[in-house]
Motif scaffolding. Structure first.
Motif, PDB file in Angstrom:
ATOM      1  N   LEU A 205      43.787  53.325  46.406  1.00  0.00           N
ATOM      2  CA  LEU A 205      43.504  52.882  45.039  1.00  0.00           C
ATOM      3  C   LEU A 205      44.143  51.526  44.743  1.00  0.00           C
ATOM      4  CD1 LEU A 205      43.728  56.136  42.921  1.00  0.00           C
ATOM      5  CD2 LEU A 205      41.712  54.878  43.685  1.00  0.00           C
ATOM      6  N   ALA A 206      45.252  51.232  45.414  1.00  0.00           N
ATOM      7  CA  ALA A 206      45.943  49.970  45.152  1.00  0.00           C
ATOM      8  C   ALA A 206      45.358  48.816  45.957  1.00  0.00           C
ATOM      9  CB  ALA A 206      47.432  50.110  45.471  1.00  0.00           C
ATOM     10  N   SER A 220      41.225  48.523  40.905  1.00  0.00           N
ATOM     11  CA  SER A 220      41.958  47.339  41.364  1.00  0.00           C
ATOM     12  C   SER A 220      41.111  46.089  41.227  1.00  0.00           C
ATOM     13  CB  SER A 220      42.351  47.488  42.829  1.00  0.00           C
ATOM     14  OG  SER A 220      43.322  48.463  42.960  1.00  0.00           O
ATOM     15  N   ILE A 221      39.819  46.225  41.511  1.00  0.00           N
ATOM     16  CA  ILE A 221      38.911  45.090  41.377  1.00  0.00           C
ATOM     17  C   ILE A 221      38.875  44.670  39.920  1.00  0.00           C
ATOM     18  CG2 ILE A 221      36.500  44.397  41.513  1.00  0.00           C
ATOM     19  CD1 ILE A 221      37.045  44.830  44.251  1.00  0.00           C
ATOM     20  N   GLY A 222      38.724  45.655  39.025  1.00  0.00           N
ATOM     21  CA  GLY A 222      38.665  45.361  37.609  1.00  0.00           C
ATOM     22  C   GLY A 222      39.936  44.668  37.136  1.00  0.00           C
ATOM     23  N   LEU A 223      41.038  45.121  37.703  1.00  0.00           N
ATOM     24  CA  LEU A 223      42.337  44.580  37.308  1.00  0.00           C
ATOM     25  C   LEU A 223      42.497  43.120  37.750  1.00  0.00           C
ATOM     26  CD1 LEU A 223      45.434  46.717  38.174  1.00  0.00           C
ATOM     27  CD2 LEU A 223      45.390  44.309  38.654  1.00  0.00           C
ATOM     28  N   ILE A 224      42.156  42.852  38.989  1.00  0.00           N
ATOM     29  CA  ILE A 224      42.282  41.481  39.483  1.00  0.00           C
ATOM     30  C   ILE A 224      41.295  40.569  38.755  1.00  0.00           C
ATOM     31  CG2 ILE A 224      42.043  39.993  41.514  1.00  0.00           C
ATOM     32  CD1 ILE A 224      44.513  41.699  41.654  1.00  0.00           C
ATOM     33  N   LEU A 239      45.615  47.578  32.673  1.00  0.00           N
ATOM     34  CA  LEU A 239      44.805  48.351  33.612  1.00  0.00           C
ATOM     35  C   LEU A 239      45.677  48.974  34.699  1.00  0.00           C
ATOM     36  CD1 LEU A 239      41.633  46.120  33.971  1.00  0.00           C
ATOM     37  CD2 LEU A 239      41.773  48.408  33.025  1.00  0.00           C
ATOM     38  N   SER A 240      46.735  48.274  35.068  1.00  0.00           N
ATOM     39  CA  SER A 240      47.584  48.841  36.120  1.00  0.00           C
ATOM     40  C   SER A 240      48.320  50.078  35.607  1.00  0.00           C
ATOM     41  CB  SER A 240      48.551  47.797  36.666  1.00  0.00           C
ATOM     42  OG  SER A 240      49.523  47.477  35.708  1.00  0.00           O
ATOM     43  N   LEU A 241      48.484  50.170  34.284  1.00  0.00           N
ATOM     44  CA  LEU A 241      49.087  51.388  33.731  1.00  0.00           C
ATOM     45  C   LEU A 241      48.205  52.598  34.012  1.00  0.00           C
ATOM     46  CD1 LEU A 241      50.700  50.493  30.298  1.00  0.00           C
ATOM     47  CD2 LEU A 241      51.720  50.671  32.569  1.00  0.00           C
ATOM     48  N   PRO A 368      48.539  47.549  42.735  1.00  0.00           N
ATOM     49  CA  PRO A 368      48.229  46.547  43.740  1.00  0.00           C
ATOM     50  C   PRO A 368      49.419  45.613  43.958  1.00  0.00           C
ATOM     51  CG  PRO A 368      46.438  46.739  42.168  1.00  0.00           C
ATOM     52  CD  PRO A 368      47.565  47.567  41.651  1.00  0.00           C
ATOM     53  N   GLY A 369      49.533  45.123  45.180  1.00  0.00           N
ATOM     54  CA  GLY A 369      50.651  44.247  45.530  1.00  0.00           C
ATOM     55  C   GLY A 369      50.783  43.061  44.602  1.00  0.00           C
TER      56      GLY A 369
END
Lengths: 536, 346
Positions: A205-206, A220-224, A239-241, A368-369
């Motif tokens: 997921l990350a 993760s895509i949405g977040l980036i 979103l990372s929350l 994500p990193g």
């Protein structure tokens, strides 16, 4: 100092330090949460909820399910074969099977898409019958193939140390070997398998590189995209929350598995299982079962890259990059193994703060990193800003030392990101030491030091070294945090591989990609030897 | 306790092993600290030539543009960054909006390179160009059947378009340019039509799309020109064959001109070495560097008076390029992104 009936613990001071270390590891994620909850942002998330969010969520679920299911199946089967049977090649396979973990998932994805895309070799060879490896299912398969070692490692160690009493009882009662395995060995291994699966699910997921290349729009895509497209770090943090929340659920489920299995092996008696000797066709089948995931996760994708490399020039700077990768991975792995062990002991104290700190430290695995790196940057710049006023009063300038872009910042980010990979195996290993075992040792007059060295360590050595090894390999592959936080002129193998692969220059990406598992081999052989010495 | 000592030791060792190269040391080596979103290995040759010519050492850290921006912003006044380089005008714009660039007079460097490539306020300047173009199948599409970006929305291309995902900054900037030329509503209609015409969900990068055409999975694609050139110039016969199956052209030649994006740089507002920073940016405009961009990364040099040897790239030029200032792309990046989200362009 020891209370009767309570499990052995570290001295209070060290235990406190372990808790502190765990809190430090948790800090970047907490910093991101802070950013998410305190800073203002526009209406982007509302827009997202109305447009792409459902797709992000369903794709994430698909990816995690395929990755977890695949890795669980492969890892459990291999773990059992290696731990409980004997066949030609088993000894070597027992550590070779870990190697796919050193193949970055995005490297496997680049190679497999290249092989299976329309007009690619597989497509041409099968007359179009071979499906293109893409989308959520394809990405999930990539993760299953390179991450199954998580499950395998933990399952193998558990199968190897399981008491065979229950299995034998089942056999005596007329169950076949498979049924007996299904009804006794597997349920007893469930905590270990669950721990591995939780790591696989969170890691997939990350991930960003694999899912973006294969066209699987996960969260993760949405977040980036929220960060890069809308330019809003706050929205990305929010979103990372969601990912952190998923991690809490996943790790919670895993904990539930663990506590259900607590009663198992209560006697503390450790009777090593006799291996099932496989011969002829069965041995060959076992060998094939082991070689298939190895081929799909490592040999075929890396082989494809090597084949492409024959037509391209070699990248330069690989020696330095190998050294950088080894240094970072080695330092972090040692620290992580120590952290895992110390927090696992601290956890045995059952204090709320220890539990909370350890669980929080594990959450870094969910983000994500790139987000973990943002947390690290936020903390370090916060420290800098804190020092600034007094420094300015003394010198008239800002505090000159830049904390971001140092090796320490990188190690900080790694530990915060991968603490879960260190804590989980150590905790699983320590779970084997039951209070009654400690009690028996104490009754016989063993000092705490003796108990730790002569009783605990032999039982947990495998788990702790596995923890170090997992983190070592994770750091070798790590990309986003390394990229953003690294010092000047500091390429790692993963960075060089990715720079070429992101331009789809797979030939040039071949050598650095190959070097990652090769570099991982060194400690792996060392660990394998150490562990087989322990076996005797 | 051993564990604690060990922890401290290991951490110190880690710090020492990875410590940053010292700021200008006692030997007075001049340095310039570069934060670059360019990840091309050939850039090393350009920096080496710069060092040889000027004696200035280059310290480099390369990462994704947005991440570099975040790092420079967080370090604030103490940031060691001298030069910030990105490969997308929208990122340059964002860095400028974040107040990371110092204004400078680039007119001496930028004479004759096209006013659309220089920030009107002098915060950054472009040194190499890339155009987002269209390629079609040699066998299934007639020349002239498609000439503009808008043509891609035509129903005749239903089930025939391959294109990469909307996470690509290059796709975002292309759509941003359409927003500027056509307005948001029409740009969204265009994006929706392209999605409807897709032969498959987006996957891979630009090269994957050319492979898709070569394999007959689709007939048309959108790509950065240099990916095609990279494949033609490749030593890999499979890549050459795939490139040979398509024809590339610059769209909108009779209307707005083809969309261009840039590799650009600016001097960091807190640069510890502003002079050296300026020297490096000037070097990007030198004959040597401009030639390197054309020959090694197949980018289009901004200077037209430099000769270079790359027949593949030479065969593509010249073309009419979009005259809008590339800084406008940054203003419309978020709008473009939201359109992609709304029409479901993965």
């Amino acid at each position: 100092m020891d209370k009767a009936g309570s499990p052995s613990r570290l001295p209070g001071q060290t235990s406190g330090l372990a808790v502190l270390a765990a809190l430090v590891c948790a800090a970047p994620v907490l910093a991101v949460a802070w950013i998410a909850l305190t800073r203002d942002s526009g209406d982007y998330l509302q827009h997202l909820a109305q447009t792409r969010l459902p797709v992000y969520l369903s794709t994430s679920a698909l990816v995690a399910l395929v990755a977890g299911g695949g890795a669980g199946l492969i890892g459990t089967a291999l773990g059992w074969l290696i731990a409980r049977t004997e066949f030609w090649g088993r000894r070597t396979l027992s550590w070779v099977l870990i190697l796919p973990l050193a193949v970055p998932a995005y490297v496997a994805a680049y190679a497999w898409l290249d092989l299976s895309q329309a007009g690619g070799p597989l497509d041409a060879f099968t007359g179009g019958a071979f499906p293109t490896i893409r989308g959520g299912g394809g990405a999930g398969m990539m993760f299953a193939l390179v991450l199954y070692p998580y499950v395998y490692l933990l399952a193998r160690d558990t199968f190897a140390s399981q008491s065979v009493d229950a299995y034998n009882a089942a056999r005596t009662l007329g169950a076949g070997p498979l049924t007996a395995f299904w009804r006794t060995s597997l349920p007893m291994a469930r905590p270990a398998v669950a721990a591995g699966l939780a790591l696989v699910a969170m890691e997939s997921l990350a991930d960003y590189g694999t899912v973006s290349h294969l066209g699987a729009p996960t969260l993760s895509i949405g977040l980036i995209r929220a960060w890069s497209g809308a330019g809003s770090l706050v929205d990305a943090a929010r979103l990372s929350l969601v990912l952190v929340f998923i991690a809490i659920v996943v790790f919670g489920l895993e904990r539930a598995q663990r506590s259900r299995a607590r009663s198992v092996n209560g006697s503390g008696r450790h009777k090593p299982a006799p291996r099932l000797y496989l011969r002829g066709g069965t041995a060959l089948a076992a060998l094939l079962v082991c070689l298939t995931p190895l081929a799909l996760g490592m040999i075929i994708p890396l082989g494809r890259l090597v084949w492409l490399a024959l037509h391209t020039e070699t990248a330069t700077g690989l020696a330095a990059a190998s050294f950088h990768s080894l240094t970072l991975a080695g330092i972090t792995a040692l620290l992580a193994a120590a952290l895992g062990l110390a927090t696992a002991y601290a956890l045995r104290s059952r204090t709320a703060i220890a539990t909370l700190a350890t669980r929080a430290a594990g959450l870094g695995y969910a983000v994500p990193g790139a987000v973990a790196a943002v947390g690290v940057i936020a903390i370090l710049s916060g420290i800098q800003a804190l020092v600034d006023p007094s420094w300015r009063a003394m010198t008239g300038e800002v505090f000159p030392i830049v904390l971001t872009g140092t090796g320490a910042a990188l190690v900080f980010a790694y530990l915060s990101r991968f603490a879960a990979a260190a804590i989980s195996p150590a905790e699983t290993a320590l779970a084997r030491i039951t209070p009654s075992l400690d009690g028996a040792a104490r009754t016989l007059g063993a000092t705490r030091r003796r108990r730790v060295w002569h009783i605990h360590w032999p039982l947990i050595a495998a788990g702790v070294t596995s923890a170090g090894l997992l983190v070592f390999v994770e750091v070798l592959k790590e990309l986003p945090a390394t990229m953003i936080l690294r010092p000047f002129n500091y390429d790692t193998l993963a960075i060089i591989a990715h720079n070429f692969a992101s331009d789809e220059r797979l030939g040039e990406a071949a050598l650095p990609s190959l070097l990652i598992p090769l570099v991982a081999l060194l400690p792996m052989i060392f660990v394998a030897r150490y562990l087989s010495r322990q076996d005797r | 306790m051993k564990f604690v000592k060990f922890l401290a030791l290991a951490a110190t060792a880690g710090l020492a092993a990875c410590a940053q190269p010292a700021e200008d040391g006692a030997e007075e080596t001049r340095v310039v600290n570069v934060y670059s979103a360019r990840h091309y290995s050939s850039d090393a040759a350009i920096y080496a030539a710069f060092t040889e010519q000027t004696g200035i050492e280059v310290n480099l850290v390369s990462a994704n543009g947005d991440q570099l921006i975040e790092r420079v912003r967080a370090d604030g006044e103490r940031s060691p960054a001298d030069v910030i380089i990105t490969v997308d005008a929208a990122r340059l714009h964002r860095a400028e909006q974040a107040g990371l660039f110092a204004a400078s007079d680039y007119s001496d460097l930028a004479t004759g390179i096209g006013t659309n490539l220089v920030d009107p306020e002098g915060y950054w300047v472009s040194f190499a160009k890339r155009s987002r173009v269209v390629a079609y199948s040699n066998t299934r599409v007639q020349p002239g059947e498609i000439t503009t970006y808008s043509d891609l929305a035509d129903p005749r291309w239903e089930g025939r378009i391959c294109v990469r995902g909307s996470g690509s900054p290059y796709n975002q900037s292309l759509l941003a340019s359409l927003v500027i030329h056509l307005g948001e509503e029409e740009a969204q209609a265009w994006a929706q039509a392209v999605v409807d015409n897709m032969a498959r969900e987006p996957q891979g990068g630009d090269r994957t799309q050319i492979n898709g055409i070569a394999a007959g999975e689709c007939d048309v694609t959108i790509l950065n020109h240099y990916y095609y050139a990279m494949m033609v110039n490749s030593d890999d016969p499979a890549a050459q064959a795939a490139a040979a199956a398509v024809t590339l052209f610059f769209p909108n030649q009779d209307t707005t001109g083809a969309h261009v994006n840039v590799s650009g740089a600016g001097i960091a507002v807190n640069a510890p070495h502003p002079e050296e920073a300026r020297a490096l940016i000037a070097f990007f405009f030198s004959d040597d560097a401009q030639r390197a961009f054309a020959e090694m990364t197949n980018e289009i040099p901004v200077r037209t008076d430099v000769s270079w040897d790359n027949p593949t790239l030479a065969a593509m030029l010249p073309f009419n390029e979009d005259a809008m200032n590339v800084s406008e792309l940054g203003d419309n990046n978020e709008t473009a992104q939201r359109i992609f989200d709304r029409v479901g362009w993965q």
